[in-house]
Design a protein around this motif. Structure first.
Motif, PDB file in Angstrom:
ATOM      1  N   SER A  77      -1.278   1.297  -9.883  1.00 24.62           N
ATOM      2  CA  SER A  77      -2.708   1.955  -9.976  1.00 24.62           C
ATOM      3  C   SER A  77      -2.532   3.253  -9.634  1.00 24.62           C
ATOM      4  O   SER A  77      -2.447   3.638  -8.303  1.00 24.62           O
ATOM      5  CB  SER A  77      -3.740   1.185  -9.235  1.00 24.62           C
ATOM      6  OG  SER A  77      -4.688   2.004  -9.112  1.00 24.62           O
ATOM      7  N   ASN A  80      -5.685   4.071  -7.084  1.00 26.36           N
ATOM      8  CA  ASN A  80      -5.444   3.592  -5.764  1.00 26.36           C
ATOM      9  C   ASN A  80      -4.138   3.933  -4.997  1.00 26.36           C
ATOM     10  O   ASN A  80      -4.005   3.637  -3.904  1.00 26.36           O
ATOM     11  CB  ASN A  80      -5.530   2.042  -5.923  1.00 26.36           C
ATOM     12  CG  ASN A  80      -6.799   1.650  -6.342  1.00 26.36           C
ATOM     13  OD1 ASN A  80      -7.964   2.152  -5.740  1.00 26.36           O
ATOM     14  ND2 ASN A  80      -6.863   0.608  -7.153  1.00 26.36           N
ATOM     15  N   ARG A  81      -3.490   4.590  -5.795  1.00 30.81           N
ATOM     16  CA  ARG A  81      -1.800   5.050  -5.667  1.00 30.81           C
ATOM     17  C   ARG A  81      -1.372   3.929  -4.901  1.00 30.81           C
ATOM     18  O   ARG A  81      -0.742   4.013  -3.855  1.00 30.81           O
ATOM     19  CB  ARG A  81      -2.091   6.140  -4.554  1.00 30.81           C
ATOM     20  CG  ARG A  81      -2.342   7.496  -5.124  1.00 30.81           C
ATOM     21  CD  ARG A  81      -2.468   8.484  -4.377  1.00 30.81           C
ATOM     22  NE  ARG A  81      -1.308   9.106  -3.634  1.00 30.81           N
ATOM     23  CZ  ARG A  81      -1.192   9.486  -2.742  1.00 30.81           C
ATOM     24  NH1 ARG A  81      -2.240   9.751  -2.041  1.00 30.81           N
ATOM     25  NH2 ARG A  81      -0.102   9.544  -2.020  1.00 30.81           N
ATOM     26  N   SER A  82      -1.081   2.776  -5.720  1.00 33.16           N
ATOM     27  CA  SER A  82      -0.553   1.585  -5.233  1.00 33.16           C
ATOM     28  C   SER A  82       0.159   0.933  -6.295  1.00 33.16           C
ATOM     29  O   SER A  82       0.247   1.154  -7.327  1.00 33.16           O
ATOM     30  CB  SER A  82      -1.395   0.481  -4.740  1.00 33.16           C
ATOM     31  OG  SER A  82      -2.253  -0.050  -5.465  1.00 33.16           O
TER      32      SER A  82
END
Length: 178
Positions: A77, A80-82
């Motif tokens: 993501s 969301n930087r995930s």
């Protein structure tokens, strides 16, 4: 010890053996339980090779350039930087040599450094003690438990949810723990 490289269509051959080896796929993706025919494996592998949304790399031995598995980060993501870490070492002759721990750390470096992620999570089957130990050694922390989420060997077992954050990873590097 190992080199991480993009997979190509020509790399599919070892997967025919690995995905038909019940022990190799025991705690892997549920999808692997149904990929038995050459055509099914070819179709799945082609989707992995052509996947531009996820970060996939083949795990090759340095001395022989032999493919022994693959690893990466999926479900990325950007907002969301995930993402979700995964690893599959199909060549059982390479188990227990620390390769999984090394690859985990290499992929975390890429995830936090090159991909700019803030959080990397994973799920692991509770009976997979070696994997849990490797993940803990890399800095992953237990976040939760999915009760009876996996069915193997005619019984249900829990899956553990673990994660590591970018600042935790960098703290490990600064302390020389990596």
């Amino acid at each position: 010890m190992v080199n991480l490289k993009p997979l190509s269509v020509e790399d599919v051959s070892p997967f025919y053996e690995w995905l038909n080896d019940d022990l190799s796929i025991k705690y892997s993706l549920s999808l692997f339980q149904s990929l038995r025919s050459k055509d099914h494996i070819d179709n799945w592998f082609l989707s992995v090779v052509n996947d531009s949304k996820n970060f996939n790399r083949g795990i090759f031995l340095n001395d022989s350039n032999k493919l022994i598995g693959y690893a990466g980060i999926c479900n990325i993501s950007k907002l969301n930087r995930s993402g979700e870490y995964f690893i599959f070492i199909g060549d059982r002759q390479e188990w227990g040599k620390g390769i999984g721990s090394l690859v985990t750390k290499l992929i975390l470096d890429i995830g936090f450094g090159n991909l700019g992620l803030n959080r990397i999570m994973l799920t692991v089957s509770e009976p997979n003690y070696a994997a849990i130990k490797a993940y803990e050694n890399a800095g992953f922390q237990l976040e939760g438990r999915m009760r009876k989420a996996c069915f193997r060997d005619n019984q249900f077992h829990d899956k553990l949810l673990m994660s590591i954050l970018e600042d935790e990873w960098h703290d490990r590097i600064n302390l020389g723990i990596k």
